[in-house]
Design an enzyme around this catalytic site. Structure first.
Site: not given
Length: 762
Positions: A226-227
């Protein structure tokens, strides 16, 4: 020589003088006379700083990690062999254009020049009694392929397939990650910016063919990236220049995935986060004209097919005919054990990854990452020279190794977001479960054209944000199918709330957003506890503590720790009462690295609570489940603040294998705030207790056009060598959400750095 020394080095293979400046954080600033020498020196410097990590990543994608890690790595090696990571990487190299091949060739030559000089090897080689092999150009493609290896949809499909037998088809849709909020909104979309949409839910009738296909497997014998990123246009900044910021989220594996690097020559001058083993800047950088960054888009690029076999797997069925399976054997060398021979069976859809063809039915995986010729590395040289957002997006045409939300800003004030991916064209139902392979009805029909990939520019509101949330709406009548699963919108909503409140944003404002620890989901749990009768003894004290809390996952908060402990216990209660405990040993959850049911249910809880859905509670009520979760949590909760439980778990892959070196390989991590749901996404998994196992492995803010104001940080340091003072010298600042200067001006660099000259040895 373990590190670069001041002075002059004579380098075999360099064609003209070059230089490397090391700043106070040991970040290399490389300047060469040509692009060929720039990539050569980048390879040399990567080998100097991260040789063992590069080598280890290459071996993992080649299915050779067990040669170093022993029996525990055999299952992952077998999957890598079945998917043919080495073959795919070699084929990709052969298909590349001349610029990309020249880049890869120069980089490999630089790595090998460093190896040829006979420097002392990193300590990991000594522990293993091993030595590096010569670097080949295609190895860089294998490293990049591994960094996005099977990220995304395949694990959701395997999870639902495993759960089907435990909870039945009526409840399968309830296992998706949360898709709403307390105000009844649906998914927050990236494109159009700020729009919302309900998710399409496949009906039982829609899923009937897939469910029937999975029934074929009944006789079989039975393993998060994720980011965040965001960009603010010039109309909403104090300076009138765009600001671009974000943080990639990965496991805290040592050494870290990224190394800060500055690379310049007569054709480009680029600074950003590089991937050891890979030339160029695939993810995060600026070139003096345009800055770019990515998050994982969660486009659906992997499909699972149920295949029918006969003759012990020698033939598979397709459209009422029987075709020869492709069958081969490979031998995996295993450290400290006998070699392991694996059978690899492939159909037209791909290799078998779950079940057994010999039993008459099994699951084949077809993935963009392995099934199609990939031209991602053709994009890298073009990206370095792009001067506008539009040119940058055009330069990425053909990128397919992993799907990204590519967000960018240029010095002319333009901002934009492109979904950078290769997505197959096929039915929307492929996104839910493994589908029948023998009918032909679910086969890929080419790819979605690059020109049809979602994109947006310069929204009137003046900002964009992505956080692994849904990038476009999905409905049955849409022309293209892009994705089924994604992360909840919590982080994206919180980012947008903060951005909307900043009419004149600054670099410091952007940096502060990295540290946001407000949980948008905690109030759902607090309300349930508020409605619950006061519980006895320690459970009641925990209940009151959580109810009165401000929902901020700060490191000094005792209530945050109590909430985290209770929520994980609640996920465990749900696992037991739903019957999903049985999926722990299901073949679908065993595909390496595996699907952990309680981790999946942790994410499912908010939507079940919001809709008051009790169907997975085995006939009990949520009040009963919360009471049980509190009682269990109270038995183990020790009253310490969140940060004392939630230390960053810096994890070297050899530490468990060599406990005598573990303290050096795995330095102690700092106390951190945040959790899986917050913008500061320092997340936990059931396997690690309450420790932070993953999170922002880097943070950055680009001040577009005033580049010297930009900042960055990684969670460890530049060096991948545990003996180096630069192994974790950025960790303390990182844990406090601070950053260090991103020096771009060469006069500033020269005044604040140590220079090493490089000259050709010839």
């Amino acid at each position: 020589m373990q590190q670069a020394a001041p002075g002059t080095l004579r380098i075999q293979g360099l064609t003209a003088p070059a230089e490397v400046w090391r700043d106070a954080w040991f970040i290399p600033h490389i300047r060469a006379g040509s692009s060929r020498d720039a990539f050569f020196v980048q390879g040399y410097v990567h080998a100097q700083d991260r040789l063992w990590q590069m080598d280890a990543t290459r071996l993992k994608m080649a299915g050779r990690w067990a040669e170093w890690a022993g029996p525990s790595a055999v299952a992952a090696d077998a999957l890598a062999r079945r998917l043919g990571g080495s073959r795919a990487s070699q084929a990709d190299y052969a298909a590349l254009g001349s610029d990309a091949r020249a880049m890869l060739d120069a980089y490999a030559a630089g790595v090998n020049a460093y190896l040829a000089e006979g420097h002392p090897l990193p300590m990991e080689y000594s522990l293993l009694g091993a030595a590096p092999e010569q670097w080949e150009p295609w190895h860089s493609i294998a490293v990049m392929r591994y960094r996005g290896f099977l990220m995304g949809s395949v694990w959701f499909k395997l999870w639902r397939a495993a759960a089907l037998g435990a909870i039945g088809p009526d409840d399968i849709a309830k296992l998706r990650y949360d898709d709403g909020d307390e105000n009844g909104h649906g998914d927050l979309l990236c494109i159009p910016p700020g729009a919302e949409a309900a998710r399409w839910i496949a009906s039982l009738q829609d899923l009937a063919p897939a469910i029937e296909a999975l029934a074929e497997l009944g006789a079989s014998d039975a393993t998060g990236g994720g980011s965040n990123n965001w960009v603010v246009g010039p109309s909403r900044t104090a300076s009138g220049r765009p600001l671009l910021a974000g943080d990639p989220h990965r496991q805290f594996e040592m050494p870290g995935m990224y190394v800060q690097t500055h690379l310049a020559c007569d054709e480009f001058d680029v600074i950003g986060l590089t991937v050891p083993g890979v030339p160029g800047y695939p993810h995060f950088a600026h070139n003096g004209r345009v800055a770019w960054c990515v998050t994982h888009a969660f486009a659906d690029i992997h499909d699972l097919f149920v295949e029918q076999f006969e003759d012990g797997g020698a033939h598979y069925r397709y459209k009422d005919e029987w075709f020869d399976s492709t069958v081969r054997n490979e031998v995996i060398t295993v450290r400290g054990a006998e070699p392991v021979t694996i059978d690899i069976v492939e159909t037209r859809h791909g290799p078998i990854v779950a079940g057994s063809a010999a039993n008459g039915s099994a699951i084949a995986l077809r993935s963009v990452q392995f099934a199609l010729s990939d031209r991602s590395f053709d994009c890298l040289p073009r990206m370095l020279k792009a001067e506008t957002v539009d040119a940058l997006f055009e330069s990425t045409r053909g990128w397919g190794l992993i799907d990204h939300n590519l967000v960018a800003a240029d010095v002319d004030g333009r901002i934009g977001h492109l979904v950078r991916a290769v997505v197959p064209h096929r039915p929307r139902l492929n996104g839910w479960l493994p589908v029948p392979g023998w009918t032909g009805d679910y086969d890929w029909k080419g790819e979605i054209p690059w020109d049809d990939m979602p994109k947006t520019f310069d929204p009137p509101r003046g900002y964009l944000a992505t956080a692994n949330n849904r990038f476009v709406a999905e409905q049955p009548g849409d022309r293209h199918y892009f994705c089924t699963d994604c992360h909840p919108s919590y982080r994206a909503r919180r980012l947008e709330t903060r951005l909307a409140a900043l009419p004149s944003a600054t670099v410091d404002d952007m940096a502060a957003m990295h540290g946001d620890v407000l949980s948008l989901t905690a109030p759902l749990f607090q309300q349930r506890l508020r409605d619950l009768p006061p519980q006895p003894a320690e459970a009641g004290r925990m209940q009151a503590l959580i109810v009165d809390w401000d929902a901020r996952m700060t490191a000094d908060s005792v209530a945050a720790a109590a909430y985290a402990a209770m929520r994980w216990q609640l996920a465990g209660v749900l696992l037991e009462r739903s019957g999903l405990n049985a999926t722990k040993s299901d073949p679908f959850t065993q595909v390496p690295p595996g699907v952990v049911p309680v981790n999946q249910l942790w994410w499912t809880l908010p939507n079940l609570l919001r809709t008051d859905d009790r169907s997975l509670l085995g006939g009990t009520q949520w009040s009963d489940a919360f009471a049980e979760a509190l009682a269990r949590a109270a038995r183990i909760f020790d009253g310490r603040p969140w940060g004392e439980h939630h230390t960053a778990a810096l994890s070297h892959p050899l530490a468990a294998q060599f406990p005598e070196a573990a303290a050096q390989l795995n330095p102690p991590g700092a106390q951190v705030g945040g959790d899986n749901d917050t913008v500061m996404a320092n997340g936990s998994l059931s396997t690690g207790g309450l420790k932070a196992l993953y999170g922002a492995v880097a943070r950055y803010v680009f001040d577009v056009g005033a580049w010297e104001n930009s900042k960055w940080i990684v969670f460890g340091g530049v060096s991948g060598q545990p003996e180096s003072p630069h192994y974790t010298d950025q960790h303390a600042a990182w844990s406090q959400c601070k950053m260090v200067p991103m020096h771009y001006d060469w006069d500033v660099i020269a005044a604040a750095s140590t220079r090493t000259a490089m000259v050709p040895a010839d």
